[in-house]
Design a protein around this motif. Sequence first.
Motif, PDB file in Angstrom:
ATOM      1  N   MET A 187       3.940  -6.725 -18.358  1.00  0.00           N
ATOM      2  CA  MET A 187       2.534  -6.250 -18.451  1.00  0.00           C
ATOM      3  C   MET A 187       1.981  -6.625 -17.123  1.00  0.00           C
ATOM      4  SD  MET A 187       1.541  -6.609 -22.503  1.00  0.00           S
ATOM      5  CE  MET A 187       2.486  -7.905 -22.862  1.00  0.00           C
ATOM      6  N   ARG A 188       1.016  -5.824 -16.787  1.00  0.00           N
ATOM      7  CA  ARG A 188       0.133  -6.114 -15.500  1.00  0.00           C
ATOM      8  C   ARG A 188       1.038  -6.435 -14.378  1.00  0.00           C
ATOM      9  NH1 ARG A 188      -5.106  -6.944 -17.561  1.00  0.00           N
ATOM     10  NH2 ARG A 188      -5.770  -6.316 -15.407  1.00  0.00           N
ATOM     11  N   GLN A 189       2.099  -5.616 -14.081  1.00  0.00           N
ATOM     12  CA  GLN A 189       2.881  -5.512 -13.210  1.00  0.00           C
ATOM     13  C   GLN A 189       2.541  -5.308 -11.900  1.00  0.00           C
ATOM     14  OE1 GLN A 189       6.355  -3.824 -14.791  1.00  0.00           O
ATOM     15  NE2 GLN A 189       5.973  -1.782 -13.989  1.00  0.00           N
ATOM     16  N   PHE A 217      -3.126  -1.454 -26.106  1.00  0.00           N
ATOM     17  CA  PHE A 217      -3.280  -2.979 -25.862  1.00  0.00           C
ATOM     18  C   PHE A 217      -4.387  -3.353 -26.604  1.00  0.00           C
ATOM     19  CE2 PHE A 217      -1.104  -1.416 -21.647  1.00  0.00           C
ATOM     20  CZ  PHE A 217      -0.741  -2.844 -21.367  1.00  0.00           C
ATOM     21  N   SER A 250      -5.710  -6.292 -27.108  1.00  0.00           N
ATOM     22  CA  SER A 250      -6.058  -7.512 -26.302  1.00  0.00           C
ATOM     23  C   SER A 250      -6.903  -8.602 -27.093  1.00  0.00           C
ATOM     24  CB  SER A 250      -6.460  -7.545 -25.003  1.00  0.00           C
ATOM     25  OG  SER A 250      -5.718  -6.601 -24.274  1.00  0.00           O
ATOM     26  N   ASN A 304       9.850  -8.697 -21.563  1.00  0.00           N
ATOM     27  CA  ASN A 304       8.459  -8.678 -20.973  1.00  0.00           C
ATOM     28  C   ASN A 304       7.989 -10.093 -21.237  1.00  0.00           C
ATOM     29  OD1 ASN A 304       5.914  -7.615 -20.369  1.00  0.00           O
ATOM     30  ND2 ASN A 304       6.525  -5.786 -21.149  1.00  0.00           N
ATOM     31  N   HIS A 354       1.684 -11.906 -22.370  1.00  0.00           N
ATOM     32  CA  HIS A 354       0.694 -11.202 -21.976  1.00  0.00           C
ATOM     33  C   HIS A 354       0.938 -10.841 -20.468  1.00  0.00           C
ATOM     34  CE1 HIS A 354      -4.082 -11.438 -22.029  1.00  0.00           C
ATOM     35  NE2 HIS A 354      -3.690 -10.180 -22.239  1.00  0.00           N
ATOM     36  N   GLY A 355      -0.178 -10.583 -19.727  1.00  0.00           N
ATOM     37  CA  GLY A 355      -0.016  -9.783 -18.364  1.00  0.00           C
ATOM     38  C   GLY A 355       0.311 -10.938 -17.476  1.00  0.00           C
ATOM     39  N   THR A 385      -0.477 -12.890 -14.283  1.00  0.00           N
ATOM     40  CA  THR A 385      -1.887 -13.064 -13.531  1.00  0.00           C
ATOM     41  C   THR A 385      -1.762 -13.292 -11.954  1.00  0.00           C
ATOM     42  OG1 THR A 385      -1.159 -15.696 -14.000  1.00  0.00           O
ATOM     43  CG2 THR A 385      -2.471 -14.828 -15.411  1.00  0.00           C
TER      44      THR A 385
END
Length: 348
Positions: A24-26, A204, A206, A319, A322-323, A325
């Motif tokens: 996530m948030r790659q 998502f 969140s 994965n 969470h994303g 950072t």
Amino acid sequence: MTRDSLFLKTLAGKAAAIPPIWFMRQAGRYLPEYRELRSKAGSFLDLCFDPALASEVTLQPIRRFDLDAAILFADILLIPHVLGQQLSFQENEGPKLDPVIRPGDVDRFRQRDILEPLEPVFETVRRTRAELAPEKALIGFAGAPWTVATYMLAGGSLRDMAVLRQWHYRDEAFLLELIDLLTEKTVDYLIAQIDAGADAVQLFDSWAGGLPWPVLDKVSVRPLERIAMAIEKARPETPVILFPKGVGEKATEYACLGGCDAVGIDYAMDPTWARAHLSGHTAVQGGLDPMLVVAGGERMEKAAEIYLKLFHDVPYIFNLGHGLTPDTPPEHVGALVDFIRGGGLKTK
Ligand code: 1CP
């Protein structure tokens, strides 16, 4: 079309010796190649609405780490933006939506066509799908209605759950009307992403954590059920992944929903519990604390090994909980991918 993809096979219920991997948030701020393109594009919104640049950013982490899936470069706040709340990002302040939504806005927003202004996003999907290797999957996404509603009501990030709960108790009818509107628009948006070439979609949620059960059920579980069922009905081939962050044992409610093909688990969830209570119902994705990827090294590997071992015989997508950072060293991401692909500690 069925793609010969490890990621899609896992979502279809097959366990793999080595799980598919994406993060996530790659795409984004931890990558120097992203920062370079971002500074050329001007604003974040300019980047999201430029299909050539957005597609390039979507592909950057695939080129660097050879991941099994790319995720469309866009944002969960594009729906409020095209509904009429101007989105901007202040340096170090997070997103701003202006003006905040008021009860009278819902009916007006319902009439708005979101698909036409979001056409550049669908063009990004088409371009990215055309450039990706066939065995790589492309994930479309949207925010869950509750999470998007929190930004619309606060005019930005609101980290105070007490205030969010107050809204619910103060004017439940307005909140549910807003969530209903977002549910409807999100279905249209995701189906358009699928029609443009997205192979799977993720929602998502969140900000689902910390809600009392009857509220969570109304604002999160049921709207996500409606979206997952609508996609299953309209595009039965396309898997749906739900990421209800922070919901603890209530994750089983999501795992059992019709139309749900995988549940993403967050870093606070005990993976042993998730294996016992979720894996029988659906594929499981994620879990590892993103801060362990900031830390890197043996601690990261030992923690990743726990997920590999626990989920080795059930459908599992590697994965995070969470994303990624902005402070994550890209080399740590590369080391983690090598570790998983190398089969974990047993080969070390
Ligand atoms: O300054 C910049 O360059 C913008 C930073 C940025 C990026 C790279 C934002 C602003 N959004 C994104 C892209 C993004 N956002 C993607 C696609 C890229 C990828 O994942 O690889 C996705 C899937 C999202 C999803 C998203 N946006 C979520 C859900 C996931 C999560 O992190 O919980 C949320 C809550 C947002 C809102 C948002 N947009 C941007 C930021 C910094 C935030 C978070 C604000 C907050 O903390 O409240």
